[in-house]
Design a protein around this motif. Structure first.
Motif, PDB file in Angstrom:
ATOM      1  N   MET C  38       0.852  -1.241  -0.023  1.00 43.94           N
ATOM      2  CA  MET C  38      -0.019   0.121   0.059  1.00 43.94           C
ATOM      3  C   MET C  38       0.749   1.341   0.022  1.00 43.94           C
ATOM      4  SD  MET C  38      -2.818  -0.998   2.704  1.00 43.94           S
ATOM      5  CE  MET C  38      -3.745   0.229   2.908  1.00 43.94           C
ATOM      6  N   LYS C  39       2.282   1.168   0.001  1.00 41.16           N
ATOM      7  CA  LYS C  39       2.860   2.316   0.052  1.00 41.16           C
ATOM      8  C   LYS C  39       2.689   3.156   1.237  1.00 41.16           C
ATOM      9  CE  LYS C  39       5.308   1.437  -3.382  1.00 41.16           C
ATOM     10  NZ  LYS C  39       5.028   0.193  -3.267  1.00 41.16           N
ATOM     11  N   LEU C  40       2.538   2.381   2.349  1.00 40.66           N
ATOM     12  CA  LEU C  40       1.930   3.030   3.577  1.00 40.66           C
ATOM     13  C   LEU C  40       2.594   2.598   4.814  1.00 40.66           C
ATOM     14  CD1 LEU C  40      -0.562   4.228   5.342  1.00 40.66           C
ATOM     15  CD2 LEU C  40      -1.552   2.033   4.822  1.00 40.66           C
ATOM     16  N   ILE C  41       3.206   3.649   5.644  1.00 38.67           N
ATOM     17  CA  ILE C  41       3.635   3.332   7.010  1.00 38.67           C
ATOM     18  C   ILE C  41       2.589   3.222   7.780  1.00 38.67           C
ATOM     19  CG2 ILE C  41       5.479   4.001   8.718  1.00 38.67           C
ATOM     20  CD1 ILE C  41       6.473   6.072   6.664  1.00 38.67           C
ATOM     21  N   ASN C  42       2.378   1.753   8.337  1.00 35.70           N
ATOM     22  CA  ASN C  42       1.239   1.649   9.155  1.00 35.70           C
ATOM     23  C   ASN C  42       1.684   1.939  10.619  1.00 35.70           C
ATOM     24  OD1 ASN C  42      -0.941   0.613  10.812  1.00 35.70           O
ATOM     25  ND2 ASN C  42      -0.381  -1.511  10.263  1.00 35.70           N
ATOM     26  N   PHE C  43       1.521   2.943  10.846  1.00 35.62           N
ATOM     27  CA  PHE C  43       1.750   3.590  12.367  1.00 35.62           C
ATOM     28  C   PHE C  43       1.176   2.641  13.751  1.00 35.62           C
ATOM     29  CE2 PHE C  43       4.892   6.675  13.390  1.00 35.62           C
ATOM     30  CZ  PHE C  43       5.051   7.266  12.174  1.00 35.62           C
ATOM     31  N   ALA C  44       0.237   2.212  13.452  1.00 34.06           N
ATOM     32  CA  ALA C  44      -0.591   1.344  14.377  1.00 34.06           C
ATOM     33  C   ALA C  44       0.017  -0.048  14.433  1.00 34.06           C
ATOM     34  CB  ALA C  44      -1.702   1.330  14.106  1.00 34.06           C
ATOM     35  N   HIS C  45       1.198  -0.393  13.736  1.00 34.18           N
ATOM     36  CA  HIS C  45       1.647  -1.697  13.854  1.00 34.18           C
ATOM     37  C   HIS C  45       2.116  -1.908  14.951  1.00 34.18           C
ATOM     38  CE1 HIS C  45       2.923  -5.566  12.174  1.00 34.18           C
ATOM     39  NE2 HIS C  45       4.131  -5.451  12.408  1.00 34.18           N
ATOM     40  N   SER C  46       2.841  -1.020  15.817  1.00 33.33           N
ATOM     41  CA  SER C  46       3.554  -1.310  17.171  1.00 33.33           C
ATOM     42  C   SER C  46       2.819  -1.562  17.945  1.00 33.33           C
ATOM     43  CB  SER C  46       4.231  -0.007  17.435  1.00 33.33           C
ATOM     44  OG  SER C  46       3.603   1.181  17.094  1.00 33.33           O
ATOM     45  N   GLU C  47       1.460  -1.208  17.739  1.00 31.23           N
ATOM     46  CA  GLU C  47       0.240  -1.470  18.903  1.00 31.23           C
ATOM     47  C   GLU C  47      -0.267  -2.788  18.588  1.00 31.23           C
ATOM     48  OE1 GLU C  47       1.782   1.019  20.435  1.00 31.23           O
ATOM     49  OE2 GLU C  47       1.185   1.739  18.336  1.00 31.23           O
ATOM     50  N   VAL C  48      -0.015  -3.241  17.218  1.00 30.48           N
ATOM     51  CA  VAL C  48      -0.652  -4.437  16.977  1.00 30.48           C
ATOM     52  C   VAL C  48       0.379  -5.712  17.705  1.00 30.48           C
ATOM     53  CG1 VAL C  48      -0.462  -6.397  15.024  1.00 30.48           C
ATOM     54  CG2 VAL C  48      -1.562  -4.147  14.674  1.00 30.48           C
ATOM     55  N   PHE C  49       1.612  -5.195  17.799  1.00 24.35           N
ATOM     56  CA  PHE C  49       2.533  -6.060  18.436  1.00 24.35           C
ATOM     57  C   PHE C  49       2.216  -6.083  20.208  1.00 24.35           C
ATOM     58  CE2 PHE C  49       6.084  -5.820  21.476  1.00 24.35           C
ATOM     59  CZ  PHE C  49       6.869  -7.036  21.289  1.00 24.35           C
ATOM     60  N   MET C  50       2.010  -4.651  20.539  1.00 27.14           N
ATOM     61  CA  MET C  50       1.615  -4.675  22.075  1.00 27.14           C
ATOM     62  C   MET C  50       0.276  -5.455  22.486  1.00 27.14           C
ATOM     63  SD  MET C  50      -0.778  -2.621  23.943  1.00 27.14           S
ATOM     64  CE  MET C  50      -1.463  -1.214  22.904  1.00 27.14           C
ATOM     65  N   VAL C  51      -0.729  -5.556  21.391  1.00 27.26           N
ATOM     66  CA  VAL C  51      -1.735  -6.211  21.893  1.00 27.26           C
ATOM     67  C   VAL C  51      -1.391  -7.696  22.130  1.00 27.26           C
ATOM     68  CG1 VAL C  51      -4.227  -6.995  21.101  1.00 27.26           C
ATOM     69  CG2 VAL C  51      -3.407  -4.651  20.915  1.00 27.26           C
ATOM     70  N   GLY C  52      -0.730  -8.448  21.236  1.00 33.39           N
ATOM     71  CA  GLY C  52      -0.145  -9.517  21.317  1.00 33.39           C
ATOM     72  C   GLY C  52       0.312  -9.761  22.720  1.00 33.39           C
ATOM     73  N   THR C  53       1.463  -8.953  23.138  1.00 34.88           N
ATOM     74  CA  THR C  53       1.888  -9.179  24.392  1.00 34.88           C
ATOM     75  C   THR C  53       0.840  -9.100  25.612  1.00 34.88           C
ATOM     76  OG1 THR C  53       2.262  -6.864  25.098  1.00 34.88           O
ATOM     77  CG2 THR C  53       4.171  -8.116  23.758  1.00 34.88           C
ATOM     78  N   TRP C  54      -0.405  -8.633  25.490  1.00 34.64           N
ATOM     79  CA  TRP C  54      -1.175  -8.630  26.631  1.00 34.64           C
ATOM     80  C   TRP C  54      -1.998  -9.859  26.238  1.00 34.64           C
ATOM     81  CZ3 TRP C  54      -1.780  -5.387  30.755  1.00 34.64           C
ATOM     82  CH2 TRP C  54      -1.375  -4.118  30.681  1.00 34.64           C
ATOM     83  N   THR C  55      -2.119 -10.186  25.221  1.00 32.21           N
ATOM     84  CA  THR C  55      -3.066 -11.749  24.845  1.00 32.21           C
ATOM     85  C   THR C  55      -2.100 -12.721  25.551  1.00 32.21           C
ATOM     86  OG1 THR C  55      -3.417 -10.599  22.901  1.00 32.21           O
ATOM     87  CG2 THR C  55      -4.056 -12.801  23.124  1.00 32.21           C
ATOM     88  N   VAL C  56      -0.836 -12.770  25.247  1.00 32.79           N
ATOM     89  CA  VAL C  56      -0.019 -13.654  26.201  1.00 32.79           C
ATOM     90  C   VAL C  56      -0.375 -13.587  27.687  1.00 32.79           C
ATOM     91  CG1 VAL C  56       2.211 -14.439  26.664  1.00 32.79           C
ATOM     92  CG2 VAL C  56       1.772 -13.687  24.264  1.00 32.79           C
ATOM     93  N   LEU C  57      -0.343 -12.664  28.336  1.00 34.39           N
ATOM     94  CA  LEU C  57      -0.534 -12.354  29.483  1.00 34.39           C
ATOM     95  C   LEU C  57      -2.131 -12.965  29.876  1.00 34.39           C
ATOM     96  CD1 LEU C  57       0.101 -11.356  32.485  1.00 34.39           C
ATOM     97  CD2 LEU C  57      -1.001  -9.174  31.957  1.00 34.39           C
ATOM     98  N   GLY C  58      -3.033 -12.554  29.016  1.00 37.79           N
ATOM     99  CA  GLY C  58      -4.341 -13.039  29.326  1.00 37.79           C
ATOM    100  C   GLY C  58      -4.607 -14.794  29.345  1.00 37.79           C
ATOM    101  N   VAL C  59      -3.708 -15.239  28.350  1.00 40.16           N
ATOM    102  CA  VAL C  59      -4.066 -16.812  28.122  1.00 40.16           C
ATOM    103  C   VAL C  59      -3.201 -17.316  29.369  1.00 40.16           C
ATOM    104  CG1 VAL C  59      -2.974 -18.592  27.005  1.00 40.16           C
ATOM    105  CG2 VAL C  59      -3.966 -16.758  25.749  1.00 40.16           C
ATOM    106  N   TYR C  60      -2.173 -16.789  29.964  1.00 40.19           N
ATOM    107  CA  TYR C  60      -1.082 -17.231  31.145  1.00 40.19           C
ATOM    108  C   TYR C  60      -2.222 -17.246  32.262  1.00 40.19           C
ATOM    109  CZ  TYR C  60       3.110 -17.519  28.683  1.00 40.19           C
ATOM    110  OH  TYR C  60       3.862 -17.755  27.720  1.00 40.19           O
TER     111      TYR C  60
END
Ligand SMILES: Nc1ncnc2c1ncn2[C@@H]1O[C@H](COP(=O)(O)OP(=O)(O)OP(=O)(O)O)[C@@H](O)[C@H]1O
Ligand SMILES: Nc1ncnc2c1ncn2[C@@H]1O[C@H](COP(=O)(O)OP(=O)(O)OP(=O)(O)O)[C@@H](O)[C@H]1O
Ligand SMILES: CC(C)C[C@H](N)C(=O)O
Ligand SMILES: [Mg+2]
Ligand SMILES: [Mg+2]
Lengths: 379, 289, 323, 365, 236
Positions: C38-60
């Motif tokens: 898309m020729k686009l810098i997806n600035f929200a991608h860092s938060e996509v990662f962040m959500v992943g870390t919280w999910t790990v916490l949630g699962v544990y």
């Protein structure tokens, strides 16, 4: 939001403005400027509700106005870089910081550099570079920084510039934070000088309490800068920027010296950024590295884009809203960043062309939107 | 036209130019000259190296070997915008206008190439010139002010550029849509706009890369007229074209490339009868419709 | 300045750098794929990662995994967390696409606007974990650093003889995991039919649709894949560092994007090379000087590399510039 | 239909000589943003003092001003407070940076400030202003106390000192280094927001220290400590008041067991009802600097009781104040600092996720 | 009727490019569309292929109403456009570009056959199999675009100015190819400036003028039509 704006547009203000006689235009413009100067005293209900100090825990209205104008200067400068020349600069805060730090490092008696000069040349403890000399220094420093950053990087294609400039902003901040011997490190520099002026009851003319004087000063500078920026926009230079934005290679073959004009855009932007930083640091009388985090760069870009990139008045409006609203709604404390994010997304989706786009951008956008919509009509 | 020399003298010289891209030899020891005031055709099969030749002449590519001289001056390796300032302009095979600028603005960018206002001059209007009588403002006070202080060069250039751009649009025949965005113009208009924009830079040599592509015979006929008029204005024209009727009809001389090498050169008649050209390019004679 | 420390501990620093770089590389994939198409810098991608870390916490938390759980639990919890994090991150990425980008695409908005909605989305996601969820659920949400149980405890698996370098299980997981995921993705994009569709859209969306490529599907796919990779990165990250925080994405996102550009944006292998290179440079430089200049090292390296290779170490590939 | 609003700015306010007693006290600090949790408790403490006060014919309100801890955002706030005569005192600033940026404004406005937590040395030692007072010692002393703890209590001879390169952590670590002298073997710097400390860890490994000191905040301390323990380094870990608070235990988890946090704050006196009252009012144990916030408010309230009815009088009162507070017995020296002998430093040990007072440390000097 | 477009209106923003035109193509025919610059030929092709939506009117293909289908969906039905200006994928190699033509196909063996057929038609492409398409000359790109369209095995192949930018000999060849694939059973709709060639090889033709169809007839009829001759064949 968009309805209101559409309604306003329905009045065809722009059209009427363009067809109004010159006298009327001048009169209206003078009125607007006069009103802007009167703003700190604005105290007529219901308009007074726009003041930020009306609610409990509010902040000083004139100080907020000052900050708004400083950011407007930033927006005018960044608009040259982003809106006109089409260069995405995510490190604009770097120039802002350079402006602020220049005046602090050379003008404050607390700065390590001034102190070193004092002891080296046996000057008195009160000696520092006079404020009037700090101005050209700050301008020169930011301009040179703009050129130094631009020269190697402007040859890079569009989006590479974004990340490199972002890095530049960070490098400036971290350098000021870590170089204790020059910038006093993380503690920052106090005693940043203020413009000279007649003393009134024991206080400097530009003091910390009478913020409206700072506001007027900044406003006067802003008006001058707008005037100059518009001259640029409607000239050979503005056209060259536009052409570069559209197709750099074709522009080169048509005789446009792409690199030279891009560098100019960068240098002009940098200078305005530095100037804004200078005003900020001087009013604050204190600079510290944490005031120049990356986020501020994003905020600056958002100002230009939300208002309607390419249009000075759009950029001004963007700067106004993004500075003013969080101050006006201080009572929402911890919810402000959330609201800010939601607002950014919502406004941009409702009005992708910006709040007051330049006529050119609006036209471009209209065409493209129709196209996109038709292309998507079947989905 | 800033300088004008003698008609017929050598204007541009392609001197044994070779250009390679990795293994592909796009130009192989190509050697020809363009004379002032002529219309020279450059033809050849697809991929023969015609566009590459243009690119080398306008600074987009630097030849691997050989020299290109314009008015006797070596230009290979010079930046594209500098080459334009020297007096070479071009159009593109795949149209490359400034799509979001109006037709008029596109041409004005071309005009700007000959203008001198600097950034500082634009900002502070420092450079004043004494305007000619007909360039003075109408109204009384401003007129006297202009007489005393002069007018900034920027203002004069701006006015002149606008006037000239409109003239050029009229010249190529698209003035009726001067204020429309370039991207919204029909293909034929875009081609003509490219020519106007190139002319605006006041080139001594203008290079047209397949200007008639996508034109129907009637339109091609018009275009031939336009090319002749461009030459009559004093420009030298180099044209790449696959349409034989146009090429044979309008050019004074033709250079033929094949696989990067020059295989023939001469008047249209000579070239059209050259068996090598027929074999490599034209095919059976009656095909040149 | 302490070059001796760097030289004497070179093996150790290299391992550290590769570990750090692997995470950068995985996150960089998301930037590079979206940018490529898309020729686009997806600035929200860092938060996509962040959500992943919280999910790990949630699962544990949900399955009660803690440090010291049995082997079955460790493997089960880690796998479950991996899948959940991939899903959550992919879902977040997709949501961002839907909410912030798709409407703009439909309106044909200019590129800068996408940047701003991306920044807006990023702020919203940060605030969701820093403020909104805290108001409704209290801790662990909020603006504080949160402990994630070290379900997979760090243990030395083997020691590289000769250099005497201890290699732990978590590092093996990170490095191997990252490289395997990258190779899989690379193979997918370069070999599979769908991958070819991705590249086609990257180069010319209109023509791609004339070849039968469903552009919207491709864009969704790109966000989902990039998101899933960020989810993998999130799990590996929590395994190594055992923490998360509402704004944890910011710095990693910044570095990952830098890595993507360094390697050649739009180029999947470039993301790997860029990530590892950046990680190693940062660690080396921090060993010689100190970590307070980390961002300076990163950006100086970026500028230097771009001066010599204007399109990154490996150059662009997905959406090569028109010649 | 047009009215005008009275937005203060000069003549208004309740400060009529000897007349009615209507005042406001401002509390300024990071009430939102990532650092709010180390500021809000102290402001709550101040509010508690006000709530418990029987003001007689005085009505006093406390207004909270959010600065996000950002000096740039703090200046308009300070100008507002200084310009509104109905404010008679300021509690804050909570952080050193914003205090540095605003103290001249308050000085120009002549309004006394009492900070509950700004500890930077230069605030009082380099360019002091009359109106500034604080209830905490400055970092030089805290640094000395930490060093003393390290040598005397831990018995360390090879300390590894780390800081976060920021305005709070760096000078603190500098001072620790200075006091430790030869007992420090190596120094390293990290960065705010960093989560991978591998380079630092390997430096620690090769230095083989017998204790580690960190000057910085919780956000980075937690991952740093975890990684130190992961690497199998078991030596004592000690941090400054930037780690003081329940969040530290939560963030660091098991790895934090036994870590020590030094704070210039004594454990709340068992005999006072403060802890219980605070808990009742705010639903949690008093957090960072809650007692200092309480004390700051108390000083101002005492001033009103004493008959101070304008800023000048209040300033005079505060400067000359002596009295026992919750946190310490309070008096201010000419720079606005509490005398050294009044301050007690406590080492708190993180046990089971909460900070338990371990031992009081008296810095040398 | 294989393809039927009825009363199609297409606009770009405020500009209406097609004012309600109707076009029909029968199975097995070669139909050509001629007209001056800006007449709306490309717009017609875009509307048919689905790159652009219609504001009014309908398109029916092979008995199915495709008006609301996207371009990629129409392609799957066998409606294939080789766009004006070539639209090759500049960063892909020649082979990869051809591959893209077969994007929706799964019949591996037949795909390989089609490779051979395309390389047979354009030996230049075989020579340059590995070249990145963006660096090829204009004419080479045009060959690639046509080859790629053939790779989709279209039922109806639409060609927008296939001879643009080609050398005279190749133009000849392109038209021969058109005739050949038509004989192999592919229906063809072609837009051409080279009206003489196009008309002489078409069963039927439409003449477009400023967004309207002004004439239609068999190729031979139009070739003889004096107004057509004057306007499009350059023969007075
Ligand atoms: N950048 C490049 N890299 C590799 N090969 C190239 C590059 N540019 C051109 N070529 C090759 O050089 C040859 C000459 O190309 P050129 O564009 O000059 O042909 P042309 O004569 O203009 O043909 P046409 O009439 O088809 O436009 C072609 O075979 C082309 O593939
Ligand atoms: N993207 C666009 N935006 C706006 N107007 C357009 C666009 N494309 C085409 N038009 C307009 O629509 C009309 C028809 O254009 P179209 O491209 O269909 O003509 P054409 O017959 O294919 O011409 P040519 O022979 O030049 O290719 C023209 O007036 C043109 O200006
Ligand atoms: C709340 C405290 C951690 C503030 C710190 N002592 C400072 O001066 O900034
Ligand atoms: Mg060519
Ligand atoms: Mg067309």
């Amino acid at each position: 939001m968009s309805q209101i704006l559409d309604a306003v547009r329905g009045l065809a203000l722009g059209e009427r403005w363009n067809h109004a006689p010159k006298v009327v235009r001048w009169a209206v413009m003078l009125l607007v400027i006069a009103f802007a100067f009167y703003l700190p005293y604005l105290n007529i209900l219901p308009f007074a509700y726009i003041r930020t100090d009306l609610t409990a825990s509010g902040s000083d209205w004139a100080s907020v106005l000052f900050l708004i104008v400083v950011y407007m200067i930033v927006a005018v400068g960044l608009n040259v870089v982003i809106g006109l020349a089409g260069l995405l600069d995510l490190g604009y805060v770097g120039f802002y910081a350079l402006g602020a730090y220049s005046v602090a490092i050379f003008g404050s008696t607390n700065s390590p550099v001034v102190q070193a000069l004092q002891s080296r040349f046996g000057l008195s403890e009160d000696w520092a570079v006079p404020f009037a000399v700090c101005i050209p220094i700050a301008i020169l420093v930011s301009l040179v920084a703009g050129v130094i950053l631009g020269a190697p990087t402007l040859r890079l294609r569009g989006d590479y510039l974004a990340i490199v400039t972002l890095g530049f902003g960070e490098i400036i901040r971290i350098t000021f934070r870590n170089l204790d011997g020059i910038s006093n490190g993380a503690a920052g520099i106090t005693g940043v000088p203020v413009p000279p002026g007649p003393e009134t009851d024991g206080r400097a003319f530009f003091n910390t309490i009478d913020a409206e004087r700072w506001y007027w000063l900044a406003l006067a500078i802003l008006i001058l800068l707008i005037f100059l920026a518009r001259r640029l926009e409607h000239s050979r230079v503005g056209r060259a920027w536009l052409a570069i934005r559209e197709d750099e290679d074709a522009a080169a073959v048509m005789g446009v010296a792409g690199f030279k004009f891009k560098l100019w855009a960068f240098a002009i932007g940098a200078t305005l950024g530095g100037l804004a930083g200078l005003l900020f640091g001087s009013k604050q009388q204190y600079v510290e590295p944490n005031a120049f985090m990356v986020n501020l760069s994003f905020l600056f870009v958002a100002m230009v884009v939300i208002g309607g990139s390419g249009n000075i008045f759009g950029a001004l409006l963007g700067a106004f809203l993004l500075t003013y609203l969080p101050e006006r709604f201080r009572e929402f404390v911890d919810w402000r960043p959330f609201a800010f994010g939601v607002a950014l997304v919502a406004v941009m989706i409702l009005r992708p062309q910006g709040l007051v786009p330049s006529r050119r951008r609006a036209r471009e956008f209209e065409d493209r939107r129709h196209e996109a919509e038709e292309a998507a009509a079947d989905v | 036209m800033h300088t004008s020399g003698e008609v017929g003298e050598t204007l541009l010289e392609v001197d044994h130019v070779t250009l390679r891209f990795g293994g592909v030899v796009a130009l192989n020891d190509v050697n020809f000259e363009i004379r002032r005031g002529e219309i020279l055709g450059l033809i050849g099969p697809n991929g023969a190296g015609k566009t590459t030749c243009f690119n080398a002449m306008t600074g987009v590519y630097t030849p691997t070997e050989g020299k290109i001289r314009f008015k006797g001056k070596e230009i290979a390796g010079t930046k594209p915008h500098k080459i334009n300032h020297l007096g070479i302009a071009r159009t593109f095979q795949n149209i490359r206008l400034f799509p979001e600028m109006s037709a008029l603005e596109n041409v004005m960018v071309g005009c700007d190439a000959r203008h001198k206002s600097s950034v500082v001059g634009v900002l502070f209007r420092t450079y004043r010139v004494r305007p000619a009588e007909d360039e003075l403002p109408e109204s009384g006070i401003r007129r006297s002010l202009a007489k005393v202080f002069g007018v900034s060069r920027h203002t004069l250039e701006e006015r002149a550029g606008r006037r000239r751009s409109m003239e050029l649009l009229r010249f190529v025949g698209i003035a009726d849509r001067a204020h429309e965005l370039a991207r919204n113009l029909p293909y034929g208009y875009q081609r003509r706009l490219e020519i106007a924009r190139a002319l605006a830079t006041e080139p001594e040599l203008i290079c047209l890369d397949e200007p008639a592509a996508g034109f129907n015979p009637a339109e091609k006929e018009d275009l031939m007229g336009l090319i002749r008029r461009i030459r009559d204005l004093g420009h030298t024209v180099l044209v790449i074209e696959h349409d034989m009727k146009l090429v044979l009809g309008v050019t004074d001389r033709i250079v033929v490339l094949e696989f990067g090498s020059k295989i023939a050169e001469g008047t249209p008649d000579e070239v059209a009868r050259n068996p090598k050209v027929i074999a490599a390019y034209l095919g059976e004679p009656d095909d040149a419709a | 300045m302490d070059f001796d420390a760097l030289i004497s501990g070179l093996d150790r620093h290299t391992l550290d750098g590769i570990t750090r770089g692997s995470i950068y590389a995985l996150v960089a994939l998301g930037y590079t794929m979206v940018y490529g198409v898309m020729k686009l810098i997806n600035f929200a991608h860092s938060e996509v990662f962040m959500v992943g870390t919280w999910t790990v916490l949630g699962v544990y938390t949900a399955i009660g995994a803690t440090s010291g759980s049995g082997l079955a639990m460790v493997i089960g919890a880690t796998l479950l967390a991996l899948i959940a994090a991939m899903l959550a991150s992919a879902g977040t990425a997709l949501a961002v696409e839907r909410i912030a980008y798709r409407p703009l695409r439909k309106k044909g908005a200019p590129a800068l606007i996408f940047l701003i909605t991306g920044i807006g989305c990023s702020m919203v996601l940060v605030e969701v974990f820093g403020q909104v969820l805290r108001v409704f659920f209290g801790r662990p949400f909020g603006r504080v650093t949160v402990n994630i149980p070290a379900v997979l405890e760090t243990k030395t698996v083997f020691t590289i003889p000769g250099v005497d370098l201890a290699v732990s299980n978590t590092r093996i997981l990170i490095i191997v995991g990252a490289i395997v995921m990258m190779l899989a993705l690379d193979a997918f994009v370069n070999r599979s039919r769908l991958g070819r569709g991705v590249r086609a859209v990257a180069q010319d969306p209109d023509t791609a649709s004339l070849m039968g490529v469903n552009q919207e599907r491709v864009i969704m796919l790109v966000f989902v894949l990039g998101g899933a990779m960020a989810g993998v990165a999130a799990l590996l990250y929590t395994v190594q560092y055992d923490i998360t925080k509402f704004d944890i994405g910011f710095i990693i996102g910044l570095k990952a994007f830098t890595a993507a550009v360094l390697g050649g944006i739009g180029n999947l292998r470039g993301a790997l090379v860029g990530g590892l290179f950046l990680g190693i440079v940062e660690v080396y430089a921090s060993a010689v000087w100190d970590s307070s200049w980390t961002n300076v090292y990163a950006f100086v390296v970026l500028v230097v590399v771009l001066m010599f290779r204007p399109t990154g170490i490996l150059g662009e590939s997905l959406g090569k510039a028109r010649a | 239909a047009c009215g005008t609003t009275d937005t203060g700015g000069g003549s208004s306010g309740g400060g009529d000589e000897g007349g009615d007693c209507n005042f406001k006290i401002a509390a300024m600090g990071a009430l939102s943003g990532p650092n709010a949790s180390i500021v809000v408790p102290s402001v709550d403490g101040a509010q508690l003092a006000l709530d418990q006060w029987d003001g007689g014919d005085c009505t006093v309100e406390m207004e909270r001003f959010d600065t996000e801890g950002d000096p740039a955002k703090a200046t308009p706030v300070a100008t507002q407070i200084a310009g509104d005569e109905s404010f008679i005192g300021v509690i804050g600033g909570a952080f050193s940076g914003e205090t540095r940026a605003t103290k001249t404004i308050y000085q120009d406005g002549g309004i006394p400030m009492i900070s509950q937590s700004a500890t930077a040395t230069d605030l009082t030692q380099e360019d002091p202003v009359e109106v500034f007072h604080r209830l905490v010692p400055y970092d030089d002393y805290q640094g000395a106390a930490i060093a003393k703890y390290l040598t005397d209590e831990v018995g360390a001879t090879k300390v590894f000192v780390i800081d976060n390169a920021e305005a709070y952590g760096e000078p603190l670590a500098d001072r620790v280094e200075e006091t430790l002298g030869d007992a420090m073997i190596q120094r390293d710097k990290t960065e705010v927001g960093q989560t991978d400390f591998a380079p630092t860890i390997s430096k620690i490994e090769s230095a083989q220290p017998d204790a580690i000191m960190y000057g910085g905040y919780i956000a980075e301390a937690a991952p740093l400590l975890k990684q130190i323990r992961d690497a199998g380094i078991d030596v004592p870990f000690i941090g400054g008041d930037g780690l003081y608070g329940a969040d530290f235990g939560n963030a660091v988890g098991e790895a934090g067991e036994g870590a020590v946090v030094m704070c210039p704050c004594a454990p709340i006196d068992e005999s006072s009802t403060f802890a219980a009252d605070f808990e009742e009012a705010y639903g949690g144990a008093p957090g960072a600097y809650a007692a200092e916030g309480y004390d700051a408010m108390t000083v101002f309230l005492k001033g009103l009781e004493d008959g101070a009815r304008d800023r000048a009088a209040m300033q005079e009162f505060v400067t000359g104040y002596t009295g026992d507070g919750l946190s310490k017995s309070i008096a201010f020296d000419e720079n606005g600092d509490v005398p050294q002998d009044q301050v007690s430093y406590w080492a708190y040990k993180n046990t089971g996720g909460t900070l338990q007072p371990e031992v009081e440390v008296k810095p040398a000097e | 009727m294989l393809l039927e477009m009825k009363d199609a209106v297409l606009s770009y923003g405020k500009i209406e490019a097609l004012h309600g035109i109707s076009v029909q193509v029968k199975e097995g025919e070669v139909v050509s569309l001629i007209g001056a610059n800006g007449a709306g030929k490309t717009s017609t092709m875009r509307a048919l292929s689905g790159v652009r939506g219609l504001s009014a009117g309908s398109v029916v293909f092979n008995g199915e109403d495709v008006t609301k289908l996207r371009a990629d969906q129409r392609l799957r039905l066998g409606l294939v456009l080789c766009p004006e200006g070539r639209g090759i994928f500049p960063g892909m190699t020649v082979t990869e570009n051809l591959n893209m033509g077969a994007y929706t196909r799964k019949d591996k063996a037949a795909i390989d056959e089609d490779y051979d057929r395309v390389f047979g038609l354009f030996p230049r492409l075989l020579e340059r199999k590995k070249q990145v398409a963006g660096t090829m000359s204009g004419g080479e790109q045009q060959m690639l675009a046509i080859g790629r369209a053939l790779m989709s095995r279209p039922k109806l192949l639409m060609l927008d100015e296939p001879s643009m930018g080609l050398a005279p000999m190749l133009i000849q060849q392109i038209f021969d190819i058109i005739t050949e694939i038509s004989q192999q059973g592919t229906t063809i709709l072609v837009v051409e400036q080279n009206a003489k060639q196009a008309l002489s090889r078409s069963d039927r033709a439409y003449v477009l003028e400023t967004g309207n169809i002004v004439k239609t007839g068999t190729g031979a009829e139009l070739l003889d039509d004096p107004s057509v001759r004057e306007a499009y064949l350059g023969v007075a």
